[in-house]
Scaffold this motif. Sequence first.
Motif, mmCIF file in Angstrom:
data_model
loop_
_atom_site.group_PDB
_atom_site.id
_atom_site.type_symbol
_atom_site.label_atom_id
_atom_site.label_comp_id
_atom_site.label_asym_id
_atom_site.label_seq_id
_atom_site.Cartn_x
_atom_site.Cartn_y
_atom_site.Cartn_z
ATOM 1 N N ASP A 32 0.856 -1.188 0.000
ATOM 2 C CA ASP A 32 0.000 0.000 0.000
ATOM 3 C C ASP A 32 0.890 1.235 0.000
ATOM 4 N N VAL A 33 1.174 1.754 -1.182
ATOM 5 C CA VAL A 33 2.049 2.913 -1.323
ATOM 6 C C VAL A 33 1.281 4.131 -1.822
ATOM 7 N N GLY A 34 -0.022 4.121 -1.656
ATOM 8 C CA GLY A 34 -0.825 5.250 -2.105
ATOM 9 C C GLY A 34 -1.127 5.143 -3.590
ATOM 10 N N GLN A 35 -1.051 6.270 -4.267
ATOM 11 C CA GLN A 35 -1.367 6.322 -5.698
ATOM 12 C C GLN A 35 -0.169 5.859 -6.505
ATOM 13 N N GLY A 36 0.051 4.570 -6.552
ATOM 14 C CA GLY A 36 1.185 4.000 -7.274
ATOM 15 C C GLY A 36 1.204 2.500 -7.104
ATOM 16 N N ASP A 37 2.279 1.892 -7.555
ATOM 17 C CA ASP A 37 2.381 0.438 -7.519
ATOM 18 C C ASP A 37 3.685 -0.002 -6.882
ATOM 19 N N SER A 38 3.603 -1.101 -6.129
ATOM 20 C CA SER A 38 4.786 -1.736 -5.572
ATOM 21 C C SER A 38 4.400 -3.131 -5.105
ATOM 22 N N ILE A 39 5.201 -4.110 -5.488
ATOM 23 C CA ILE A 39 4.935 -5.507 -5.153
ATOM 24 C C ILE A 39 6.203 -6.104 -4.553
ATOM 25 N N PHE A 40 6.061 -6.785 -3.422
ATOM 26 C CA PHE A 40 7.186 -7.461 -2.783
ATOM 27 C C PHE A 40 6.954 -8.960 -2.859
ATOM 28 N N ILE A 41 7.956 -9.683 -3.347
ATOM 29 C CA ILE A 41 7.868 -11.133 -3.509
ATOM 30 C C ILE A 41 9.028 -11.758 -2.748
ATOM 31 N N GLU A 42 8.726 -12.799 -1.973
ATOM 32 C CA GLU A 42 9.791 -13.561 -1.311
ATOM 33 C C GLU A 42 9.553 -15.037 -1.578
ATOM 34 N N SER A 43 10.582 -15.686 -2.133
ATOM 35 C CA SER A 43 10.457 -17.104 -2.456
ATOM 36 C C SER A 43 10.650 -17.957 -1.217
ATOM 37 N N SER A 44 10.366 -19.225 -1.346
ATOM 38 C CA SER A 44 10.532 -20.153 -0.228
ATOM 39 C C SER A 44 12.000 -20.322 0.144
ATOM 40 N N GLY A 46 14.044 -17.736 0.234
ATOM 41 C CA GLY A 46 14.477 -16.472 0.817
ATOM 42 C C GLY A 46 14.875 -15.396 -0.175
ATOM 43 N N VAL A 47 14.780 -15.677 -1.463
ATOM 44 C CA VAL A 47 15.094 -14.664 -2.476
ATOM 45 C C VAL A 47 13.993 -13.610 -2.463
ATOM 46 N N GLN A 48 14.405 -12.337 -2.385
ATOM 47 C CA GLN A 48 13.454 -11.230 -2.286
ATOM 48 C C GLN A 48 13.502 -10.375 -3.540
ATOM 49 N N MET A 49 12.308 -9.981 -4.007
ATOM 50 C CA MET A 49 12.203 -9.155 -5.206
ATOM 51 C C MET A 49 11.204 -8.042 -4.953
ATOM 52 N N LEU A 50 11.558 -6.839 -5.372
ATOM 53 C CA LEU A 50 10.657 -5.699 -5.297
ATOM 54 C C LEU A 50 10.364 -5.240 -6.716
ATOM 55 N N TRP A 70 16.518 -6.351 10.664
ATOM 56 C CA TRP A 70 17.948 -6.522 10.421
ATOM 57 C C TRP A 70 18.266 -6.819 8.953
ATOM 58 N N ASP A 71 17.275 -7.144 8.165
ATOM 59 C CA ASP A 71 17.490 -7.472 6.753
ATOM 60 C C ASP A 71 17.585 -6.185 5.941
ATOM 61 N N ARG A 72 18.762 -5.859 5.461
ATOM 62 C CA ARG A 72 18.994 -4.626 4.708
ATOM 63 C C ARG A 72 19.434 -4.920 3.274
ATOM 64 N N SER A 73 18.961 -6.049 2.734
ATOM 65 C CA SER A 73 19.288 -6.360 1.343
ATOM 66 C C SER A 73 18.058 -6.885 0.616
ATOM 67 N N ILE A 74 17.993 -6.579 -0.652
ATOM 68 C CA ILE A 74 16.960 -7.090 -1.543
ATOM 69 C C ILE A 74 17.692 -7.658 -2.748
ATOM 70 N N GLU A 95 18.849 3.715 -1.366
ATOM 71 C CA GLU A 95 19.656 4.312 -0.300
ATOM 72 C C GLU A 95 19.651 3.455 0.960
ATOM 73 N N ARG A 96 18.530 2.841 1.277
ATOM 74 C CA ARG A 96 18.390 2.092 2.528
ATOM 75 C C ARG A 96 18.839 0.644 2.427
ATOM 76 N N TYR A 97 18.617 0.014 1.268
ATOM 77 C CA TYR A 97 18.910 -1.414 1.115
ATOM 78 C C TYR A 97 20.034 -1.649 0.111
ATOM 79 N N GLU A 98 20.777 -2.723 0.360
ATOM 80 C CA GLU A 98 21.752 -3.183 -0.633
ATOM 81 C C GLU A 98 20.989 -4.001 -1.657
ATOM 82 N N VAL A 99 21.000 -3.553 -2.897
ATOM 83 C CA VAL A 99 20.281 -4.234 -3.973
ATOM 84 C C VAL A 99 21.297 -4.950 -4.842
ATOM 85 N N LYS A 100 21.141 -6.265 -4.984
ATOM 86 C CA LYS A 100 22.101 -7.040 -5.737
ATOM 87 C C LYS A 100 21.919 -6.891 -7.233
ATOM 88 N N THR A 101 20.664 -6.878 -7.700
ATOM 89 C CA THR A 101 20.391 -6.766 -9.144
ATOM 90 C C THR A 101 19.268 -5.760 -9.346
#
Length: 102
Positions: A32-44, A46-50, A70-74, A95-101
């Motif tokens: 819920d980001v207001g007037q916009g889109d954002s989807i968070f996916i986490e696999s079984s 532990g791989v995280q995707m935004l 404590w999780d600061r990576s996506i 700025e907040r998270y370490e993004v690998k890809t």
Amino acid sequence: MIRFVPILLLVLANIFVWTVPTHQGFTLSFLDVGQGDSIFIESSTGVQMLVDGGPDSSVLRELSKRMPFWDRSIDVVVETHPDKDHIAGLTDVLERYEVKTF
């Protein structure tokens, strides 16, 4: 009263589909980001995707509800297209998270 039963069942099914993790720990969260889109996916595993970041920093608030503090990576961030309501929040995420890809 009976005419409200199908509506109630549809509402409950909708809540179940969008809030309960699916089998084997896979979760799909429409943030819920207001007037916009954002989807968070986490696999079984532990791989995280935004997917998209919404129009502002509200994506950070929503991510904090779904990720441990404590999780600061996506692992993967995807931008679907360059409209502000999809990408403006990604600057805060980068700025907040370490993004690998990206």
